[in-house]
Write an enzyme that holds these catalytic residues in place. Structure first.
Site, PDB file in Angstrom:
ATOM      1  N   GLY A  77       7.353   4.451   8.324  1.00 31.65           N
ATOM      2  CA  GLY A  77       6.527   5.627   8.559  1.00 31.65           C
ATOM      3  C   GLY A  77       6.799   6.185   9.945  1.00 31.65           C
ATOM      4  N   GLU A 126      10.335   0.543  10.325  1.00 35.01           N
ATOM      5  CA  GLU A 126      11.356   1.553  10.087  1.00 35.01           C
ATOM      6  C   GLU A 126      10.673   2.882  10.351  1.00 35.01           C
ATOM      7  OE1 GLU A 126      13.339   4.185   9.158  1.00 35.01           O
ATOM      8  OE2 GLU A 126      13.369   3.750   7.014  1.00 35.01           O
ATOM      9  N   LYS A 151       0.854  -1.194   0.000  1.00 36.53           N
ATOM     10  CA  LYS A 151       0.000   0.000   0.000  1.00 36.53           C
ATOM     11  C   LYS A 151       0.887   1.240   0.000  1.00 36.53           C
ATOM     12  CE  LYS A 151      -1.757   2.683   3.050  1.00 36.53           C
ATOM     13  NZ  LYS A 151      -1.648   4.021   2.399  1.00 36.53           N
ATOM     14  N   GLU A 190      10.476  14.969  15.767  1.00 39.90           N
ATOM     15  CA  GLU A 190      10.855  14.872  14.366  1.00 39.90           C
ATOM     16  C   GLU A 190      10.051  15.893  13.572  1.00 39.90           C
ATOM     17  OE1 GLU A 190       9.789  11.210  12.327  1.00 39.90           O
ATOM     18  OE2 GLU A 190      11.690  11.285  11.254  1.00 39.90           O
ATOM     19  N   THR A 244       6.751   6.909  13.988  1.00 36.61           N
ATOM     20  CA  THR A 244       6.845   6.072  15.176  1.00 36.61           C
ATOM     21  C   THR A 244       5.464   5.847  15.782  1.00 36.61           C
ATOM     22  OG1 THR A 244       9.137   6.626  15.674  1.00 36.61           O
ATOM     23  CG2 THR A 244       7.771   6.005  17.539  1.00 36.61           C
TER      24      THR A 244
END
Lengths: 304, 508
Positions: free
Chosen positions: B265, B287, B213, B418, B267
């Site tokens: 994507g 990841e 996806k 982030e 966390t």
């Protein structure tokens, strides 16, 4: 032959010596400790007779153990691989030396016949020895230089995950325990294990082996108690980086995994098998050691 | 000059994007507003794409319902409309992948599987420019990057894993390996093609089949990749692609017939997937996010370090999980480094992703732009000092000027969270120990950079950093042969290299 001074013989027969019995404590931070909670669990032999009381590890005990393991992590992971190996080999030496004590416990408490008990200890010694040898070898086998298409030197090395919690086999009294500990510490991790009453006395004996093997305090912490009881606390503790759960029940393991997501823990469900299978080859696996490592990839330009 | 686009900095000398004249120590290239670059647009004339897409299931492009638009972030125009896969569509895709696994892909030899991967890699090389253009249109990244970094790495990834497909027995000596089955893979929008390649190539090489996806804001090139699979003659159902947003992704990863889940994507979403998969027995690799520390020591080659800082945070508009978003500079050289850095940033060209001279393209979406602006505002509010070069941003589209914060404290949100944008937070340190402590002071552990001319120091620091990838005297290097992935809350599992096979194999 005089009756073995097993824990249950608190009252000896007429004319026999009244033995001084051992208190089976947990092993945390290099010291033998009782549960902070004051709770104990009865430990029985194969016939159901009471043998001893063991500590029932509480949430606070777990937290103390995590503190000890985290405190020991820097020193243990930074030792040379050779030195870690020397200490790990020493575990095998000391277990061999104390085999009569452990064999007796396996016979008297766990209910193995003497040949089985001897085989169990021999196999446990061999298992400890096998993993000890990996300490200064696995990095070469599992890591390597990556041939990248640019002028860089690029390599990948395994590093310890950190603090590993292991719930060892419920079926293998000693080999399963030794395997769970050995594959974690060989990779440079520190670890906490919780052993259930059925095998708790053997585990405490093994903790005494650890205590006399130059294993720095906190590198291995042995709790006794119910592992499923500790699931919520293991899952949600941010100081635990990896979990190895041997022969997990579905519901408990699902809870553990769900809670572990909050800190993105590495949770591994590993096969439990019968004691005989453990004694042969089960758990003698570089792939199991690999579950306790992280990969670090490093790059540097090649030039002048 | 429009006040909106004028240099924003507390230092007076930086107006007009020029360095303070009094700084005689630093030689500068004074471009400023002396001249403009002539436009150098990449021609898109030969690239065609459809207005509407459904899904790619069992080797066929199938229609769908509930279409949503994917926007060109540089123009805010609709690129194409994509269907949303509901439960029925996801079921069909997983069933197709299962059938293909059992009937078509498993029966092939490793060499045959590898040959398909090789064909795919070759076709990607042949159609590289077209893919790069589509990627820049749908994603907003500069054509210079999509053309020179993304697409070559995509092809290389397929070619690399093509060679593993018939050597799995040799990959882990002494162990028996087996494929897992159907892999459900959910990828992000920052490197749409590259992430698809990182997911699909090792999965297929290891003998699994795939339902992928793509991100709902960058699904175009995955559909082009599907055409390439078709062109390569990949057996139907080996790779299936379903479009949709988070709901579709959630259905896919939770599908009972999916054996392995791979997610790249945030966390936050990664944790929710780990939670959702609890007790399922599915294999999982994650990841996730990062807050990479780029550490510059006083013995570093400073000019090279400045280049590394720039590529570390402004590559792909900072939409990089391993971006060097925290710059840690040794206190004794901080003034020099900041001077040189601000001078260098003043030369970055922000604008049309399809212009071959563009260094920083468009922010991928309105949502992302809002998030960046919110975090930058928090930096200002919390007392950090903001520096920004003069740069004219296009009137349309989502753009954000390269931004540097100094006087950043570790507790500031811009030092902890982030940002996923072209925003750099600068912190200082005095000793190597302090650098290590500050670098490791986040829940993340994906990447780090170290700049020093002293080898022993590089090795010591590299060993102490909790990061899956450490770049010494370089930053943001990638290669299919090099394992990539995180420590701690940046996820687990590796992509790339021998280690990238592990997540797709059962090793006994």
């Amino acid at each position: 032959m005089a009756k073995r001074t097993k824990g249950s013989k608190r009252i000896a027969g007429r004319g026999e010596r009244v033995a001084v019995v051992k208190t089976f404590k947990m092993f945390v931070g290099g010291a033998f400790v009782r549960s902070e909670s004051g709770h104990t669990l009865p430990c029985t032999d194969a016939s159901g007779a009471h043998v001893a009381n063991v500590a029932r590890a509480s949430r606070k005990d777990l937290r103390d153990a995590v503190g000890a393991a985290r405190g020991a992590l820097g020193g243990w992971s930074k030792r040379s691989a050779f030195n870690r190996g020397q200490i790990a080999f020493r575990i095998a030496e000391m277990l061999e030396d104390r085999r009569s004590m452990v064999e007796a416990r396996l016979v008297d408490v766990v209910g193995l016949d003497p040949d089985d008990a001897a085989a169990e200890v021999s196999s446990a010694v061999d298992r400890a020895f096998w993993y000890a040898g990996w300490c200064d070898k696995f990095a070469q086998v599992l890591g390597g230089v990556n041939p990248v298409a640019s002028p860089y030197f690029d390599f990948t090395l395994p590093e310890p995950v950190g603090v590993v919690f292991a719930a060892p086999s419920r079926r293998s009294p000693l080999v399963g325990l030794v395997t769970a500990i050995a594959c974690a510490i060989a990779a440079g991790n520190t670890c906490i294990v919780v052993v259930e009453p059925k095998h708790a006395l053997v585990a405490v004996d093994f903790a005494e082996v650890l205590a006399t093997s130059d294993v720095p305090g906190g590198v291995v912490n042995v709790l006794t108690g119910h592992r499923d009881e500790l699931v919520p606390h293991v899952g949600s503790h941010y100081g635990i980086d990896g979990v190895a759960w041997y022969g997990a029940a579905d519901a408990a393991f699902a809870t553990l995994e769900r809670l572990a997501a909050d800190s993105v823990k590495r949770v591994h469900r590993l096969d439990d098998r019968g004691a005989a299978s453990w004694r042969r080859e089960h758990g003698k696996s570089l792939a199991w050691l690999e579950r306790h490592v992280e990969w670090k990839t490093a790059w540097h330009p090649i030039g002048t | 000059m429009d006040p909106e686009t004028a240099a924003e900095t507390a230092e007076a000398g930086h107006a007009n994007g020029r360095a303070t004249p009094s700084r005689e120590s630093v030689r500068q290239l004074l471009f400023g507003d002396r001249w403009d670059y002539a436009p150098a647009p990449e021609s898109t004339a030969h690239v065609r794409w459809a207005k509407r897409y459904g899904h790619f299931i069992d080797g066929a492009f199938v229609d769908g319902t509930d279409h949503f638009a994917s926007i060109n972030p540089a123009t805010e125009e609709v690129v194409a409309r994509f269907a949303t896969a509901d439960r029925k569509v996801v079921n069909r895709a997983v069933a197709a992948a299962r059938r293909a696994y059992e009937k078509r892909w498993q029966p092939l030899s490793g060499a045959e599987r590898g040959t398909f991967l090789y064909r795919i890699g070759r076709i990607i090389q042949e159609r590289a420019r077209e893919l790069a253009i589509l990627e820049s249109i749908d994603n907003g990244k500069p054509i210079r990057e999509s053309r020179d970094v993304d697409v070559p790495l995509v092809a290389a990834h397929f070619l690399y894993y093509a060679g593993w497909a018939d050597k799995l027995d040799c990959a882990f000596p002494g162990a028996k390996v087996r494929s897992l089955g159907v892999a459900g893979q959910v990828i992000p929008w920052n490197f749409p093609l590259l992430m698809a390649a990182w997911k699909i190539a090792p999965a297929l090489a290891a003998g699994n089949t795939v339902v992928l996806k793509p991100a709902e804001t960058s699904p175009l090139t995955a559909m082009r990749l599907a055409e390439i699979f078709d062109e390569a003659g990949l057996p139907p159902g080996v790779v299936n692609i379903v479009n949709g947003a988070g709901d579709t992704g959630a259905m896919l990863v939770a599908h009972k017939d999916v054996d392995k889940v791979a997610f790249t994507g945030s966390t936050e979403v990664g944790k929710s997937i780990q939670r959702a998969l609890a007790g399922s027995g599915k294999r999982l690799t994650l990841e996730l996010g990062g807050k990479g520390a780029n550490i510059v020591f006083d013995d570093a080659p400073i000019d090279q370090a400045v280049e590394g800082i720039v590529s570390g945070i402004f590559f792909n508009q900072g939409h990089v999980c391993c971006a060097g978003s925290r710059l840690l500079v040794q206190e004794s050289i901080v003034d020099t480094v900041i001077e040189k850095l601000l001078d260098r940033i003043a030369t970055l060209r922000v604008g049309d992703p399809l212009d071959k001279n563009t260094d920083v393209g468009a922010i991928h979406s309105r949502v992302q732009l809002d998030k960046i602006e919110e975090l930058v505002q928090s930096g200002v509010d919390e007392g950090a000092r903001m520096h920004r070069p003069a740069c004219r941003l296009p009137d349309r589209g989502f753009f954000f000027a390269p931004t540097v914060f100094t006087d950043v404290a570790q507790s500031h949100r811009i030092a902890q969270e982030e940002i996923f944008g072209p925003v750099l937070s600068v912190l200082t340190f005095r000793t190597p120990e302090e650098a290590i402590a500050k670098a490791n002071n986040t829940p993340y552990g994906l990447s780090a950079g170290i700049w020093s001319d002293k080898g022993s120091k590089l090795f010591k620091i590299a060993g102490a950093l909790k990061a899956g990838v450490v770049w010494g005297n370089t930053y943001n290097q990638f290669d299919p042969a090099s394992p990539f992935g995180g420590y701690r809350e940046s996820g687990f599992g590796r992509e790339g290299g021998l280690h990238g096979l592990l997540p797709y194999l059962e090793v006994r």
